[in-house]
Design a protein around this motif. Structure first.
Motif: not given
Lengths: 775, 134
Positions: A565-575
């Motif tokens: 969840n953490h990974y996905t959150a970071i990727v999405v937030a960056t995009v």
């Protein structure tokens, strides 16, 4: 003049050495020495020609689109270096054959292969005229040096030192590369011959200061100048034949080679010479001081090598003909005596298993000829007449006295040379003649292979002293003229008359003798001072090294904490962040406009299906159900592709969706069926916010992108030419396999390697011993 | 083991494999190509996995999927070499005209893509279903 042939022959030798050497067995050193020897003879045959013509050039096309050619240049200076490389290379190969005689044959083969590969790289570096080609070989020397320092890869110390030397010299190599590119940018050529001819343009160019700094960084790292002086003593973890070859006679002189070459280019930049003199002096002072503190046989020699490199850098920085002659003379002199001393040290350490000078003694009983060679070589090192070391020391002082500098360099040179005299005495007299009680037996005596190298080099030191006029004519004058850019009349003679230089030499020998006598007390006093430990060592390197690793660990801990969840959150937030900032900051601003296309009911229907799928995935109770819902979204988008004239995309999307369901269900089948959400309410709110923000930003981006006028030139070009030039009507496929085939090649390589990594990870996570044989 | 699925899977397998080859080869002129073809071929084997288990799919494939990827990558790399000879530019494709059908090194390249994609997917499918069964 077939330059490529020289390099190709050396390379061929390197390639066959590993499989062939074990077959030949104990004679492999002698057999493989034929190769460098023949290259040596071949190169030596060019001495008269170079003496007359000065420079031989040869150029072949390589990458014309980038302006890179396989250009080679043989002048007096590169000829001198190639002779040193092949000549000492011959002796090193012979020596290594005997040195590794008791080791497993495969190890000797590996070593010979690396040594010959290194020789290839060295020859390529000094013979290249094209700077890019030179850089390629330059990096190859760093790599082979890394392999040779880490040759005993089971030792932690060897691995650490190898990595350190690679990081330092490799980093410097990158700086050098940047400098070369800036030269190419300024002059539009990479040919050194042209660079030196148009040096005034380079000096007037906009990148002069960065170029000088970058080239200095490359040369200083390679030749272990302050503040990069620490790697060379650590590189002594290499087997001694490699130390003799790489870390005293040849590779570490590449930095000097580069500086000497570019000294001609930057002759009109006063700061260049001043920088060299200052850094040379700092390096030689530190190294001489550290030599007094060092206690290992090879460590003392290594510190004195760093000091010699400092002397060379300082000499290059001095102006005038004498300085050039002194540089060339000292390069030869140092290569001879230092390689010989390393050979002697290697034999002594190999025969006794002791590497500390404090534990060695009385070896002349067991190794008489080696002891004799060590004495001869150290007399040349100490700069006593009639050895060639004496002449080059005279020249060193003459160059300093003739320069515009004050007395500081002279004083530093006197002190450093005096310590060198002390070192010469310590490494020859103490382990071989004093303290006879320390060593009572040796593992092996002297073998012919272990004697040829040191004896030849040591006697060459005295022969060159006696017949100095021949050496001056044949080697030193062409090399010095090539550096100076004009013919130099070299009078490289033993007796110069009663000169200030002679007085300085006498002073050096006197102080040196005193240092030798009081070596033990100086050594002990210096070693007792705790302050001095690591004062000039690699503390700075360690700090940078550990700092980078620490940063990497910290960022990895935060970014990859194992929570998907953490990974996905970071990727999405960056995009979201990047896209939003990009759109807001763009000059065109947001162009939100509705498209003029007719309203299609079929599209709306498919979109509705997708929306239903997406919504149900949120409320799905089990993961399998959620997967199916996500699949609905995927198939709906495939339908959209189909309706909008992208059958290729649709086809691929269908296939991908199908396989995704197959693969993901395999994973989900093994997860526990959870009835309750594991995420807290706050976390779910954050997820929801991110999801909404993501879709909002993507929506705005797509709308504003499609509102902008599209540039169809490329599509039209592909559409028109795909059948005529690539015989395919499917433009998408033609782009993939033909127009942009190299991109596709890269992509499938990434697919292959990423899958392989995932495959290996899955294997190790669940591998059961003795069962999973098939993989 | 579901009997009907197991029996039908053989049939589906051959149909899908044939379709994948068809799509691979027609890709140059019609929608298709190595990538989609490879995906469909992988799906064909995945059908076998779902119906009869990983071991039978492995037996049908005969070679290891990693080897398949390597073969594909090798084909793609090699297909560029002839271009070096003629045009002095890597991956400039060669063509021959056989009865109106153009065949060339681009086809070899596409076959390489086909194998890499198929091998890559099968690596994961085989591995994951092997675990799932145990």
């Amino acid at each position: 003049m077939p330059f490529e042939a020289i390099i190709a022959i050396a390379l061929a030798g390197a390639l066959i050495a590993r499989p062939v050497a074990p077959l030949i067995g104990r004679w492999s050193g002698w057999v493989f020495a034929v190769l460098p020897l023949s290259l040596f003879v071949f190169l030596a045959a060019h001495i008269p020609q170079i003496g007359v013509e000065g420079v031989l050039l040869a150029t072949h096309e390589w990458i014309p689109s980038l302006g890179i050619a396989l250009g080679f240049r043989l002048d007096g200076f590169s000829l001198l270096f190639s002779l040193l490389i092949t000549g000492i290379g011959t002796l090193v190969v012979i020596y290594a054959g005997s040195y590794f005689a008791e080791k497993p044959p495969a190890q000797a083969g590996r070593f010979l292969a690396l040594i010959l590969l290194f020789m290839t790289a060295m020859l390529g570096t000094v013979l290249s005229d094209d700077l890019i080609v030179m850089f390629v070989f330059w990096e190859l020397t760093s790599l082979t040096s890394f392999m040779l320092i880490g040759f005993d890869s089971h030792k932690l110390e060897a691995r650490k030192s190898a990595l350190q030397s690679l990081l330092v010299t490799g980093g410097g190599g990158l700086a050098l590369f940047a400098g070369i590119l800036l030269i190419g940018l300024t002059l539009g050529t990479f040919s050194f011959t042209e660079v030196i001819a148009r040096s005034d343009e380079l000096i007037a160019g906009p990148y002069l200061v960065p170029i000088i700094i970058l080239i200095l960084a490359g040369a200083f790292t390679k030749s272990a100048q302050f503040p990069f002086h620490f790697w060379l003593p650590n590189a002594m973890a290499a087997p001694t034949p490699a130390s003799a070859y790489l870390h005293s006679a040849t590779m570490v002189k590449l930095g000097v080679f580069l500086l000497a070459r570019f000294d001609g280019v930057f002759a009109d930049v006063p700061a260049f010479g001043v920088t060299l003199v200052i850094f040379g002096m700092i390096t030689m002072s530190i190294a001489a001081f550290e030599a007094l503190r060092a206690s290992g046989f090879k460590a003392v020699l290594a510190q004195s090598t760093v000091a010699s490199l400092g002397i060379l850098v300082m000499l290059i920085g001095l102006d005038g003909e004498v300085a050039v002659v002194a540089t060339v003379g000292f390069i030869i002199t140092h290569a001879f005596y230092k390689a010989a001393l390393f050979f002697c040290a290697g034999t002594a350490i190999h025969a006794t298993g002791e590497s500390s000078l404090r534990k060695l003694g009385g070896l002349a009983r067991f190794l008489p000829i080696t002891a004799a060679a060590a004495v001869l070589a150290s007399l040349s090192m100490a700069g006593l007449p009639p050895f060639v070391g004496f002449i080059s020391k005279e020249y060193l002082f003459e160059a300093q006295l003739e320069s515009n500098w004050n007395m500081v360099p002279v004083i530093v040179a006197v002190l450093v040379n005096a310590i060198m005299v002390g070192v010469a005495g310590v490494v020859s007299i103490r382990p071989f003649f004093l303290n006879r009680d320390r060593i009572t037996s040796v593992h092996h005596g002297e073998k012919p292979g272990l004697l040829v190298g040191p004896l030849l080099l040591a006697s060459a030191g005295i022969l060159m002293g006696f017949f100095s006029q021949y050496a001056a004519q044949l080697l030193i004058a062409p090399a010095a003229s090539a550096l100076y850019g004009a013919p130099i009349d070299v009078s490289f003679a033993l007796w110069h008359g009663l000169t200030p230089m002679l007085a300085l030499s006498a002073l050096v020998v006197t102080i040196g003798a005193l240092i030798l006598v009081f070596w033990d007390s100086i050594h002990i006093v210096l070693r007792r001072r705790r302050v001095l430990h690591g004062l000039f060592g690699d503390r700075g390197y360690q700090a940078v090294h550990d700092g980078i690793l620490g940063f990497a660990r910290a960022s990895t801990r935060w970014l990859q904490n194992g929570d998907q969840n953490h990974y996905t959150a970071i990727v999405v937030a960056t995009v979201v962040l990047v896209l939003a900032v990009g759109m807001l900051a763009s000059e065109d601003g947001l162009a939100l406009a509705l498209s003029d296309d007719p309203f299609r009911i079929s599209v709306i229907a498919v979109l509705a299906i997708a929306a239903v799928g997406a919504m149900s995935s949120i409320f799905a109770r089990s993961l399998i159900a959620a997967l199916v819902c996500v699949g609905i979204v995927g198939f709906a988008s495939a339908l959209l592709f189909m309706m909008n004239g992208a059958p290729d995309l649709a086809l691929t999307q269908f296939a991908v969706e199908t396989l995704l369901v197959i693969i993901l269900s395999a994973i989900l089948l093994r997860l526990p069926v959870r009835r309750h959400h594991t995420r807290s309410l706050t976390e779910r709110r954050r997820d929801g916010f991110l999801a909404v923000a993501f879709s909002g930003v993507i929506f705005v981006a797509i709308v504003s992108m499609t509102a902008m006028p599209l540039d169809f030139r490329l599509s039209e070009y592909f559409g028109q030419t795909s059948y005529l030039e690539a015989y395919g009507r499917n433009v998408v496929n033609v782009i993939l396999v033909d127009y942009r085939a190299i991109d596709t090649l890269g992509e499938i390589a990434v697919v292959a390697f990423a899958t392989m990594a995932a495959w290996a990870l899955l294997r190790s996570a669940t591998a059961k011993p003795g069962k999973d044989g098939k993989g | 083991m579901p009997f009907i699925l197991s029996t039908l899977s053989r049939l589906f397998f051959f149909i899908m494999l044939a379709v994948s080859l068809f799509i691979l080869l027609r890709g140059h002129n019609e929608p298709g190509g190595g990538f989609v073809g490879g995906l469909i071929a992988a799906a064909a084997f995945a059908t076998l996995v779902l119906a009869n288990g990983v071991n039978s799919a492995r037996a049908v494939l005969r070679i290891h999927p990693v080897v398949l990827m390597g073969v594909g990558l090798g084909l793609a790399v090699l297909s560029g070499l002839p271009g070096l000879v003629s045009n002095a530019s890597y991956l400039s494709h060669w063509w021959v005209d056989i009865a109106g059908t153009h065949l060339g090194t681009a086809t070899v390249f596409d076959v390489g893509v086909y194998f890499v994609v198929m091998g890559g997917i099968l690596c994961l499918v085989f591995r994951l279903y092997e675990e799932a069964v145990q």
